[in-house]
Enzyme design. Structure first.
Site, PDB file in Angstrom:
ATOM      1  N   GLU A  75      -7.369  -0.210  -6.753  1.00  0.00           N
ATOM      2  CA  GLU A  75      -5.866  -0.974  -6.858  1.00  0.00           C
ATOM      3  C   GLU A  75      -5.794  -2.172  -6.260  1.00  0.00           C
ATOM      4  O   GLU A  75      -5.158  -2.955  -6.625  1.00  0.00           O
ATOM      5  CB  GLU A  75      -4.891   0.166  -6.106  1.00  0.00           C
ATOM      6  CG  GLU A  75      -4.318   1.500  -7.069  1.00  0.00           C
ATOM      7  CD  GLU A  75      -3.686   2.179  -6.370  1.00  0.00           C
ATOM      8  OE1 GLU A  75      -2.708   2.734  -6.689  1.00  0.00           O
ATOM      9  OE2 GLU A  75      -4.040   2.749  -5.161  1.00  0.00           O
ATOM     10  N   GLN A  76      -6.426  -2.261  -5.127  1.00  0.00           N
ATOM     11  CA  GLN A  76      -6.489  -3.522  -4.172  1.00  0.00           C
ATOM     12  C   GLN A  76      -7.057  -4.492  -5.210  1.00  0.00           C
ATOM     13  O   GLN A  76      -6.792  -5.659  -5.174  1.00  0.00           O
ATOM     14  CB  GLN A  76      -7.065  -3.147  -2.902  1.00  0.00           C
ATOM     15  CG  GLN A  76      -6.832  -4.456  -1.902  1.00  0.00           C
ATOM     16  CD  GLN A  76      -5.538  -4.943  -1.716  1.00  0.00           C
ATOM     17  OE1 GLN A  76      -4.666  -4.040  -1.554  1.00  0.00           O
ATOM     18  NE2 GLN A  76      -5.271  -6.024  -1.726  1.00  0.00           N
ATOM     19  N   ALA A  97      -5.262  -9.343   0.383  1.00  0.00           N
ATOM     20  CA  ALA A  97      -6.426  -9.231   0.792  1.00  0.00           C
ATOM     21  C   ALA A  97      -7.456  -8.752  -0.154  1.00  0.00           C
ATOM     22  O   ALA A  97      -6.980  -8.133  -1.338  1.00  0.00           O
ATOM     23  CB  ALA A  97      -6.504  -8.097   1.687  1.00  0.00           C
ATOM     24  N   SER A 102      -8.427  -4.649   2.865  1.00  0.00           N
ATOM     25  CA  SER A 102      -7.028  -4.455   2.795  1.00  0.00           C
ATOM     26  C   SER A 102      -6.452  -3.395   3.723  1.00  0.00           C
ATOM     27  O   SER A 102      -6.931  -2.133   3.774  1.00  0.00           O
ATOM     28  CB  SER A 102      -6.346  -4.145   1.573  1.00  0.00           C
ATOM     29  OG  SER A 102      -5.061  -3.956   1.628  1.00  0.00           O
ATOM     30  N   ASP A 111       4.403  -1.564   3.198  1.00  0.00           N
ATOM     31  CA  ASP A 111       5.449  -2.504   2.820  1.00  0.00           C
ATOM     32  C   ASP A 111       6.734  -1.930   2.845  1.00  0.00           C
ATOM     33  O   ASP A 111       6.950  -0.997   2.057  1.00  0.00           O
ATOM     34  CB  ASP A 111       4.865  -3.418   1.664  1.00  0.00           C
ATOM     35  CG  ASP A 111       3.762  -4.218   1.912  1.00  0.00           C
ATOM     36  OD1 ASP A 111       3.134  -4.368   3.157  1.00  0.00           O
ATOM     37  OD2 ASP A 111       2.916  -4.642   0.909  1.00  0.00           O
ATOM     38  N   GLU A 160       4.442 -12.105   6.660  1.00  0.00           N
ATOM     39  CA  GLU A 160       4.780 -11.062   6.006  1.00  0.00           C
ATOM     40  C   GLU A 160       5.696 -10.031   7.033  1.00  0.00           C
ATOM     41  O   GLU A 160       5.234  -9.302   7.489  1.00  0.00           O
ATOM     42  CB  GLU A 160       3.632 -10.097   5.297  1.00  0.00           C
ATOM     43  CG  GLU A 160       2.955 -10.916   4.509  1.00  0.00           C
ATOM     44  CD  GLU A 160       1.977 -10.205   3.626  1.00  0.00           C
ATOM     45  OE1 GLU A 160       1.716  -9.014   4.058  1.00  0.00           O
ATOM     46  OE2 GLU A 160       1.103 -10.715   2.785  1.00  0.00           O
ATOM     47  N   TRP A 162       7.679  -7.897   6.022  1.00  0.00           N
ATOM     48  CA  TRP A 162       7.721  -6.749   5.432  1.00  0.00           C
ATOM     49  C   TRP A 162       6.547  -5.775   5.636  1.00  0.00           C
ATOM     50  O   TRP A 162       6.468  -4.580   5.281  1.00  0.00           O
ATOM     51  CB  TRP A 162       7.964  -6.779   4.080  1.00  0.00           C
ATOM     52  CG  TRP A 162       6.837  -7.585   3.127  1.00  0.00           C
ATOM     53  CD1 TRP A 162       5.623  -6.805   2.759  1.00  0.00           C
ATOM     54  CD2 TRP A 162       6.718  -8.870   3.070  1.00  0.00           C
ATOM     55  NE1 TRP A 162       5.037  -7.819   1.987  1.00  0.00           N
ATOM     56  CE2 TRP A 162       5.370  -9.056   2.470  1.00  0.00           C
ATOM     57  CE3 TRP A 162       7.544  -9.935   3.175  1.00  0.00           C
ATOM     58  CZ2 TRP A 162       4.963 -10.432   2.064  1.00  0.00           C
ATOM     59  CZ3 TRP A 162       6.882 -11.496   3.161  1.00  0.00           C
ATOM     60  CH2 TRP A 162       5.787 -11.392   2.323  1.00  0.00           C
ATOM     61  N   HIS A 163       5.470  -6.333   6.051  1.00  0.00           N
ATOM     62  CA  HIS A 163       4.135  -5.700   6.372  1.00  0.00           C
ATOM     63  C   HIS A 163       3.887  -5.086   7.604  1.00  0.00           C
ATOM     64  O   HIS A 163       3.597  -5.694   8.533  1.00  0.00           O
ATOM     65  CB  HIS A 163       2.992  -6.662   5.874  1.00  0.00           C
ATOM     66  CG  HIS A 163       1.536  -5.653   5.935  1.00  0.00           C
ATOM     67  ND1 HIS A 163       1.077  -5.325   4.912  1.00  0.00           N
ATOM     68  CD2 HIS A 163       0.918  -5.547   7.052  1.00  0.00           C
ATOM     69  CE1 HIS A 163      -0.163  -4.710   5.110  1.00  0.00           C
ATOM     70  NE2 HIS A 163      -0.437  -5.013   6.561  1.00  0.00           N
TER      71      HIS A 163
END
Length: 194
Positions: A75-76, A97, A102, A111, A160, A162-163
């Site tokens: 997925e990353q 990343a 990641s 997130d 970020e 939100w991360h």
């Protein structure tokens, strides 16, 4: 935790494992204790802390919504490839990343956003109720804003708000109170580039 105790050879399932552009995960790593954290997957302890944080925020009238949690390496890879196609390699590397690098692959990163999507994955998230509440309180639950403003030269990523990264309450509190990055707090070198 002091810098002398920097976990150079920490096991991949350590909550304080530093993953960045110079410190990838093992190619075959998959967290063993992933659990549903209200619409996304996180490691069990992080999921429990996330649920408490979201519940306490709601009790104070602040809604926090999940956006993204655990991602497999595949997925990353797809996500990073889409960013590369859209922004070029340099732009993608400042926003996303590469696979294996990641924090989402650890099951310790989440997130977050607002239920209405306001400022989703944008720096203006910091000025929303969810963003402000999280910045002030996430450390109490073991989370820190992993890529703070002005630290791009250390973390290698754009700000970020939100991360969030779960590291446990003690380390999160120490990072929050000291105003430094996780790398600095644990005594690791900056990792602005691959």
């Amino acid at each position: 935790m002091d810098a002398a105790a920097a976990p150079e050879a920490e096991p991949p399932d350590s909550f304080t494992l530093v993953i960045n552009k110079n410190r990838p995960l093992a190619a075959d790593y998959v967290p063993a204790d992933l659990t549903d954290a209200g619409g996304l997957l996180l490691r069990a302890e992080a999921a429990e802390a996330y649920a408490r944080m979201v519940g306490d925020a709601a009790a104070e009238g602040v809604a926090v919504s999940p956006v993204s949690g655990y991602r497999s390496r595949e997925e990353q890879s797809r996500l990073h490839a889409s960013y590369t196609e859209k922004y070029g390699q340099e732009g993608a590397d400042s926003l996303s990343a590469r696979p294996g690098h990641s924090e989402h692959e650890t099951g310790l990163a989440v997130d977050i956003g607002n239920p209405d999507g306001l400022c989703a994955l944008e720096t203006c998230f910091e000025g929303t109720a969810a963003g402000s509440w999280t910045a002030a309180n996430a450390h109490r639950y073991g989370f820190l804003i992993r890529y703070p403003a002005g630290a791009e030269h250390i973390t290698g990523y754009a700000y970020e708000p939100w991360h969030l990264r779960y590291v446990g309450p003690e380390v999160a509190g120490g990072v929050h109170d000291s105003g430094v990055t996780l790398e600095e707090f644990l005594g690791f070198p900056a990792a602005p580039n691959y």
